[in-house]
Design a protein around this motif. Structure first.
Motif, PDB file in Angstrom:
ATOM      1  N   ALA A 303       9.026 -40.419  -0.541  1.00 21.50           N
ATOM      2  CA  ALA A 303       8.621 -41.038  -1.806  1.00 21.50           C
ATOM      3  C   ALA A 303       8.748 -42.561  -1.766  1.00 21.50           C
ATOM      4  N   ASP A 304       9.800 -43.055  -1.174  1.00 20.94           N
ATOM      5  CA  ASP A 304      10.015 -44.502  -1.119  1.00 20.94           C
ATOM      6  C   ASP A 304       8.910 -45.200  -0.332  1.00 20.94           C
ATOM      7  N   SER A 305       8.488 -44.590   0.776  1.00 18.84           N
ATOM      8  CA  SER A 305       7.418 -45.182   1.587  1.00 18.84           C
ATOM      9  C   SER A 305       6.100 -45.225   0.819  1.00 18.84           C
ATOM     10  N   ILE A 306       5.816 -44.172   0.069  1.00 20.35           N
ATOM     11  CA  ILE A 306       4.592 -44.148  -0.728  1.00 20.35           C
ATOM     12  C   ILE A 306       4.616 -45.257  -1.777  1.00 20.35           C
ATOM     13  N   CYS A 307       5.755 -45.424  -2.442  1.00 20.29           N
ATOM     14  CA  CYS A 307       5.880 -46.477  -3.462  1.00 20.29           C
ATOM     15  C   CYS A 307       5.696 -47.863  -2.856  1.00 20.29           C
ATOM     16  N   LYS A 308       6.315 -48.105  -1.719  1.00 17.36           N
ATOM     17  CA  LYS A 308       6.222 -49.418  -1.087  1.00 17.36           C
ATOM     18  C   LYS A 308       4.814 -49.732  -0.595  1.00 17.36           C
ATOM     19  N   ASP A 309       4.046 -48.685  -0.297  1.00 12.90           N
ATOM     20  CA  ASP A 309       2.701 -48.877   0.246  1.00 12.90           C
ATOM     21  C   ASP A 309       1.632 -49.076  -0.840  1.00 12.90           C
ATOM     22  N   ILE A 310       2.004 -48.881  -2.093  1.00 17.69           N
ATOM     23  CA  ILE A 310       1.018 -48.965  -3.180  1.00 17.69           C
ATOM     24  C   ILE A 310       0.270 -50.294  -3.235  1.00 17.69           C
ATOM     25  N   PRO A 311       0.937 -51.451  -3.117  1.00 18.27           N
ATOM     26  CA  PRO A 311       0.188 -52.719  -3.173  1.00 18.27           C
ATOM     27  C   PRO A 311      -0.861 -52.848  -2.070  1.00 18.27           C
ATOM     28  N   ASN A 312      -0.644 -52.198  -0.937  1.00 12.85           N
ATOM     29  CA  ASN A 312      -1.616 -52.254   0.157  1.00 12.85           C
ATOM     30  C   ASN A 312      -2.701 -51.196   0.008  1.00 12.85           C
ATOM     31  N   SER A 313      -2.330 -50.021  -0.456  1.00 11.89           N
ATOM     32  CA  SER A 313      -3.291 -48.916  -0.516  1.00 11.89           C
ATOM     33  C   SER A 313      -4.164 -48.949  -1.767  1.00 11.89           C
ATOM     34  N   ILE A 314      -3.735 -49.681  -2.794  1.00 10.93           N
ATOM     35  CA  ILE A 314      -4.539 -49.823  -4.020  1.00 10.93           C
ATOM     36  C   ILE A 314      -4.816 -51.311  -4.196  1.00 10.93           C
ATOM     37  N   ASN A 315      -5.926 -51.740  -3.637  1.00  9.85           N
ATOM     38  CA  ASN A 315      -6.193 -53.183  -3.633  1.00  9.85           C
ATOM     39  C   ASN A 315      -7.686 -53.434  -3.801  1.00  9.85           C
ATOM     40  N   PHE A 316      -8.184 -53.261  -5.027  1.00 13.56           N
ATOM     41  CA  PHE A 316      -9.608 -53.415  -5.300  1.00 13.56           C
ATOM     42  C   PHE A 316     -10.019 -54.896  -5.283  1.00 13.56           C
ATOM     43  N   PRO A 317     -11.240 -55.197  -4.845  1.00 15.76           N
ATOM     44  CA  PRO A 317     -11.738 -56.580  -4.855  1.00 15.76           C
ATOM     45  C   PRO A 317     -12.108 -57.017  -6.277  1.00 15.76           C
ATOM     46  N   ARG A 318     -11.120 -57.378  -7.060  1.00  9.42           N
ATOM     47  CA  ARG A 318     -11.313 -57.638  -8.487  1.00  9.42           C
ATOM     48  C   ARG A 318     -12.171 -58.864  -8.773  1.00  9.42           C
ATOM     49  N   ASP A 319     -12.339 -59.737  -7.782  1.00  9.77           N
ATOM     50  CA  ASP A 319     -13.166 -60.925  -7.992  1.00  9.77           C
ATOM     51  C   ASP A 319     -14.652 -60.599  -7.937  1.00  9.77           C
ATOM     52  N   LYS A 320     -15.001 -59.415  -7.432  1.00 12.85           N
ATOM     53  CA  LYS A 320     -16.412 -59.047  -7.288  1.00 12.85           C
ATOM     54  C   LYS A 320     -16.898 -58.085  -8.363  1.00 12.85           C
ATOM     55  N   ALA A 321     -16.006 -57.294  -8.925  1.00 13.26           N
ATOM     56  CA  ALA A 321     -16.422 -56.261  -9.875  1.00 13.26           C
ATOM     57  C   ALA A 321     -15.238 -55.844 -10.729  1.00 13.26           C
ATOM     58  N   ASP A 322     -15.529 -55.071 -11.764  1.00 13.22           N
ATOM     59  CA  ASP A 322     -14.485 -54.516 -12.623  1.00 13.22           C
ATOM     60  C   ASP A 322     -14.188 -53.080 -12.202  1.00 13.22           C
ATOM     61  N   TYR A 323     -12.910 -52.752 -12.173  1.00 15.71           N
ATOM     62  CA  TYR A 323     -12.463 -51.421 -11.756  1.00 15.71           C
ATOM     63  C   TYR A 323     -11.642 -50.753 -12.845  1.00 15.71           C
ATOM     64  N   VAL A 324     -11.674 -49.427 -12.849  1.00 20.37           N
ATOM     65  CA  VAL A 324     -10.807 -48.631 -13.692  1.00 20.37           C
ATOM     66  C   VAL A 324     -10.261 -47.493 -12.839  1.00 20.37           C
ATOM     67  N   VAL A 325      -9.008 -47.150 -13.048  1.00 19.93           N
ATOM     68  CA  VAL A 325      -8.440 -45.968 -12.394  1.00 19.93           C
ATOM     69  C   VAL A 325      -8.643 -44.817 -13.369  1.00 19.93           C
ATOM     70  N   GLY A 326      -9.699 -44.050 -13.156  1.00 16.62           N
ATOM     71  CA  GLY A 326     -10.064 -42.992 -14.090  1.00 16.62           C
ATOM     72  C   GLY A 326      -9.157 -41.787 -14.042  1.00 16.62           C
ATOM     73  N   GLU A 327      -8.461 -41.604 -12.924  1.00 21.66           N
ATOM     74  CA  GLU A 327      -7.506 -40.501 -12.800  1.00 21.66           C
ATOM     75  C   GLU A 327      -6.380 -40.916 -11.864  1.00 21.66           C
ATOM     76  N   PHE A 328      -5.164 -40.547 -12.246  1.00 19.00           N
ATOM     77  CA  PHE A 328      -3.994 -40.660 -11.370  1.00 19.00           C
ATOM     78  C   PHE A 328      -2.899 -39.807 -11.986  1.00 19.00           C
ATOM     79  N   SER A 329      -1.831 -39.587 -11.237  1.00 19.64           N
ATOM     80  CA  SER A 329      -0.717 -38.801 -11.767  1.00 19.64           C
ATOM     81  C   SER A 329       0.576 -39.302 -11.132  1.00 19.64           C
TER      82      SER A 329
END
Length: 498
Positions: A303-329
């Protein structure tokens, strides 16, 4: 609205030989003068899905699955066969009423601070079975005509509006399926929607225009229309792009400012690049789903590794488009838990908060938790209420330092001017930077007046304001200063403090 502004701006610029100081006759809200409808459609969302309200999934609500079946079509078909059309319709109708009556609106609004609901619907629900001819659900048309899911949906929209909560209409089930999962409503071995001209024609020419006209235009709390859910991954996605282009055009021909939501097909960058190329980046929001309990890669981590990896694994190019996370848990797989030493509640809270923090940095239209409620129990780490009560999903803060401290504003402006002082700053137009700061603050204040909302869709909204600035003050080599100023104000004064 944004697409139209951009289109008019570009055509006027070409017509006048690039002279952007011309009055283009664009009617857009001035800074701080924003309607309630525009706030609904553009604010940052703390949202939740109504899983299995209309598109039924047995693991959430098993009401219609008492005769068996792995998906809604099979379940309802079996019930019709073993009982009758009337009984199957009554069962569905009762389910809609019970589900919606169970929603705790006061808790959603006052405790969780929910701004919007993402409501999955199938094409077979639209207009109470109006658009099923020659499609799989045609054999069940009489059932849905009697069950009246679309009437129930309209009642839901009104109840949400009474509580200042928006509705994202999510066309979750498409003819032939955008993927092969049972949540598409029918059993398909190969997702065939995008490859079928007849399926696409029905959606673009009939279903989508009906939805926009029937519910989106007349209800100010409809925040957008999602034209597909979880499109299967496709390396070149030519057929998906054709559908998206046609669908966006169909929506915009009726309601210019309605946000259109597409699926990222599990590749966020692919779609921001495409939107930018097609000049659709201010009309469309990209939906990306975030789960950390399905892939072998995630199962191999603690669990700790997954939490630490979030900034790298969820990194949308926000300067190019708008994003929404339509589902997560907040769900992690059993294999992850077997590798984790810390207590489960501690890890779940850390995981949920890490997700929300990252979304606030890269998903400009916010997020929608999966899901709100279950027939039995609270859903645990799939349920919004237990995750909110345990602190894994932070309640939306409504307090904020708005208006911002004037000294802080002056310090930011001075910092900008001082930085460029010995770098050619005397030739620049620092007044544009300040103009953008003041403009953004006025917008932030206007959004905040509506139930403590935050400005969202940063890409589309700032682009609108940039074009308005150019229209009023003229084009320049130093428009970048204006862009920096607007973004700086958003970064400083628009965020939620969790």
């Amino acid at each position: 609205m944004f697409h139209k502004i951009k289109q008019k701006f570009e055509s006027a610029k070409e017509h006048h030989g690039g002279n952007s100081q011309t009055n283009f006759g664009i009617s857009i809200p001035t800074a701080g003068d924003i309607s309630k409808r525009e706030i609904y459609r553009n604010r940052y969302n703390h949202g939740v899905n109504l899983g299995s309200c209309f598109v039924n999934e047995s693991w959430i609500y098993d009401t219609i699955f008492e005769k068996g079946g792995d998906n809604e079509y099979d379940a309802v078909s079996r019930q019709v066969k073993e009982t009758s059309v009337d009984e199957a319709a009554e069962n569905l109708s009762r389910h809609y009423k019970e589900y919606i009556s169970k929603i705790d609106w006061k808790w959603l609004k006052e405790e969780a601070g929910i701004t919007a609901l993402r409501v999955p619907v199938g094409y077979w629900h639209v207009g109470n079975g109006k658009f099923v001819k020659s499609l799989a659900f045609e054999s069940l048309q009489n059932v849905y005509a009697k069950a009246k899911p679309w009437d129930a949906f309209k009642d839901l929209i009104k109840k949400a509006e009474e509580n200042d909560i928006g509705i994202l209409v999510d066309i979750h089930g498409l003819p032939g399926g955008a993927n092969t999962d049972s949540h598409s409503g029918e059993s398909v071995k190969t997702a065939s929607f995008f490859g079928s001209r007849s399926y696409v024609d029905i959606m673009v020419n009939e279903v989508i225009p009906f939805i926009v006209t029937d519910v989106c235009q007349g209800n100010e709390n409809i925040i957008g229309l999602q034209i597909v859910n979880e499109a299967a991954f496709d390396n070149d996605a030519k057929k998906q792009k054709k559908y998206y282009s046609r669908a966006v055009k169909s929506v915009k021909s009726i309601d210019e400012s309605l946000p259109v939501v597409i699926s990222d097909g599990w590749w966020p960058q692919q779609w921001s690049d495409w939107l930018e190329k097609e000049k659709l980046d201010t009309s469309v929001v990209i939906d990306s789903h975030v789960y950390r309990c399905f892939s072998d890669d995630d199962k191999s981590k603690n669990a700790d590794s997954i939490c630490k990896d979030i900034p790298n694994s969820i990194n949308f190019p926000r300067d190019k488009a708008d994003y929404v996370v339509g589902e997560f848990s907040c769900v992690l797989d059993g294999e992850t838990w077997s590798k984790t030493k810390e207590t489960r509640d501690e890890c779940v809270k850390k995981f949920g908060n890490s997700e929300i923090k990252q979304f606030s940095q890269v998903a400009s239209w916010g997020w929608f938790f999966w899901t709100l409620q279950f027939k039995y129990g609270d859903g645990g780490e799939w349920g919004l209420k237990p995750m909110t009560e345990k602190g894994a999903i932070p309640k939306r803060p409504k307090d904020a330092s708005i208006p911002p401290d004037e000294n802080k504003i002056k310090d930011i402006i001075k910092e900008h001017n001082d930085y460029w002082k010995d770098k050619g700053g005397d030739k620049m137009e620092h007044w544009r930077f300040e103009d953008a700061i003041r403009c953004a603050i006025a917008d932030i204040e206007a959004f905040h007046k509506f139930d403590g909302s935050r400005l969202g869709r940063w890409h589309a909204w700032s682009e609108q304001r940039k074009l308005q600035h150019i229209q009023e003050k003229g084009e320049s080599d130093y428009i970048w200063e204006w862009k920096q100023g607007y973004q700086r104000a958003l970064d400083e004064f628009n965020g939620y403090h969790y």
